[in-house]
Design an enzyme around this catalytic site. Structure first.
Site, short mmCIF file in Angstrom:
data_model
loop_
_atom_site.label_atom_id
_atom_site.label_comp_id
_atom_site.label_asym_id
_atom_site.label_seq_id
_atom_site.Cartn_x
_atom_site.Cartn_y
_atom_site.Cartn_z
N ASP A 1 0.75 -1.28 0.03
CA ASP A 1 0.16 -0.07 -0.17
C ASP A 1 1.00 1.17 0.04
OD1 ASP A 1 -2.36 -1.81 0.24
OD2 ASP A 1 -1.88 -1.89 2.42
N HIS B 1 -4.28 -2.71 -6.32
CA HIS B 1 -3.44 -1.06 -6.88
C HIS B 1 -4.61 -0.20 -7.23
CE1 HIS B 1 -0.82 -4.46 -7.38
NE2 HIS B 1 -1.71 -5.09 -8.26
#
Length: 427
Positions: free
Chosen positions: A13, A41
């Site tokens: 992340d 993503h």
């Protein structure tokens, strides 16, 4: 021939998707080498948000996409993502390694049941079947993409695996077993849609390398989730380091540039040691402002100050020669910013990350404190125009880790990017 690699330096992340999407405009092939649909993503293009769990982030820029042998694939999720692209009139060419392993419904159920059984000791998996699928791979019983190309082989392997898994599901977990015909019917439909893309991707990449194509290798998750070098057992089930790229058929020696993505603060999802965790209003503020919720599970991420020990470890393990710093814009209007430079435990100072989770759970962070900056920096396009406090934060990181921060991301949109090294503009 130019090969680039993008690696997460923390617990995932970090903002890899945005950086990869930006770089992919000049890339011929983008290759994913690990993980499954447990990775998310997020990319924003023309104010439209795209979230991918399996497809490489470079898919929006027209690069040819390869899912390598180290990826575990849920066909239902992959088809859903491909349909989303089609719905948005985005054309893509995708190749699935015939060596990639296939996530089956029993993997997902076993993941869920195993987490439930652990109770307070649960790891915090995404319950997407990733671990059980990799377990079958290591146990050499898994179903690979190549098996989908011969229905007789697929039927035989499904029968063998399902008999074993149903026995575990019934006798150990006291849960309802799966029906063979139901799974077979569902996966036959998936095979009909995906079989065109299943191929020997090593040969495709070898041909691309020999013909001078530009290739971007995309890592999922981050170094601290690596099965070998992360905070075990609170890790993912695959290798997240650059060394795992060999599974794609690309020797590490051929990788020209390796860039590590660093978020300006830390975050992690699920259980596990988190030395710099911020509990209270400041952590909540960063989470809300940065929209720090899992793109796969929507779980709130735990928030912490930047930990340089994790960055140094990632640089060392991956031989990173560039860094991209993301989400610095989220840290404005915080009075004091902190960066962890070491750990302290029972009077001992650690300048490295101890292996023992029991020690990691009890160490105290040693911080360098910086004066915060108030200015909204999202619309700044030149490094020189950043507030002096922001530049001090950036340049301290560079001095401590010994690697240049070549790219600054100040927002999710492509245009909110500052390049401090022209190499990444001219790839």
């Amino acid at each position: 021939m130019s090969i680039y690699a993008v690696i997460g330096t923390q617990w995932g992340d970090e903002g890899k998707g945005k950086i990869i999407d930006f770089l992919s405009s000049k890339i011929d092939y983008v290759v994913r080498f690990n993980g499954g649909n447990n990775a998310g993503h997020t990319i924003v293009v023309n104010n439209k948000k795209f979230i991918f769990n399996l497809l490489p982030s470079g898919v929006l820029q027209g690069a040819k996409c390869i899912l390598g042998p180290g990826v575990v694939i849920d066909p239902l999720i992959l088809i859903k993502e491909l349909e989303a692209l089609k719905h948005n009139n985005i054309k893509t060419e995708i190749f699935i390694s015939d060596k990639a392993h296939i996530i089956m419904p029993y993997h997902i159920k076993l993941d869920e049941l195993n987490e439930q059984k652990k109770g307070v000791y649960k790891i915090g998996t995404t319950k997407r079947g990733i671990g059980p699928c990799y377990a079958d791979k290591i146990n050499r019983t898994g179903i690979r993409a190549v098996d989908l190309l011969d229905i007789k082989i697929f039927e035989r392997k499904l029968k063998i695996n399902l008999d074993e898994k149903n026995e575990i599901i019934e006798k150990i977990y006291n849960h309802k077993p799966f029906n063979y015909d139901d799974i077979l019917s569902k996966y036959k439909k998936c095979i009909a849609i995906l079989q065109y893309a299943i191929t020997n991707t090593e040969e495709i990449l070898n041909q691309a390398i020999n013909s001078g194509k530009i290739i971007l290798i995309e890592g999922a998750q981050g170094t601290m989730l690596d099965i070998e070098h992360g905070t075990f057992p609170f890790v993912t089930s695959s290798n997240t380091l650059i060394t795992a790229t060999t599974g794609c058929g690309i020797p590490i020696s051929k990788i020209k540039e390796k860039i590590g993505i660093v978020k300006a603060f830390s975050s992690r999802v699920g259980s596990g040691p988190f030395v710099t965790e911020i509990l209270g209003p400041i952590g909540d503020k960063i989470r809300e402002k940065g929209q720090e919720y899992g793109s796969t599970t929507n779980r709130p991420r735990r928030i912490g100050w930047l930990d340089l020990l994790t960055i140094k470890k990632s640089i060392s393990l991956n031989e990173l020669n560039h860094l991209a710093l993301t989400k610095l814009d989220i840290l404005n209007n915080i009075e004091d910013l902190k960066i962890c430079t070491a750990y302290e435990f029972k009077g001992k100072i650690y300048d490295y990350i101890p292996t023992s989770c029991e020690i990691l759970e009890n160490v105290k962070p040693v911080y360098k404190v910086f004066k915060g900056f108030k200015q909204n920096i999202r619309n700044i396009s030149h490094y020189e125009d950043l507030p002096i406090e922001a530049k001090e934060y950036i340049e301290f990181i560079e001095r401590e880790v010994g690697v240049q921060i070549s790219i600054l991301s100040l927002g999710a949109e492509r245009e909110k990017t500052i390049f401090r090294n022209q190499k990444w503009i001219n790839i």
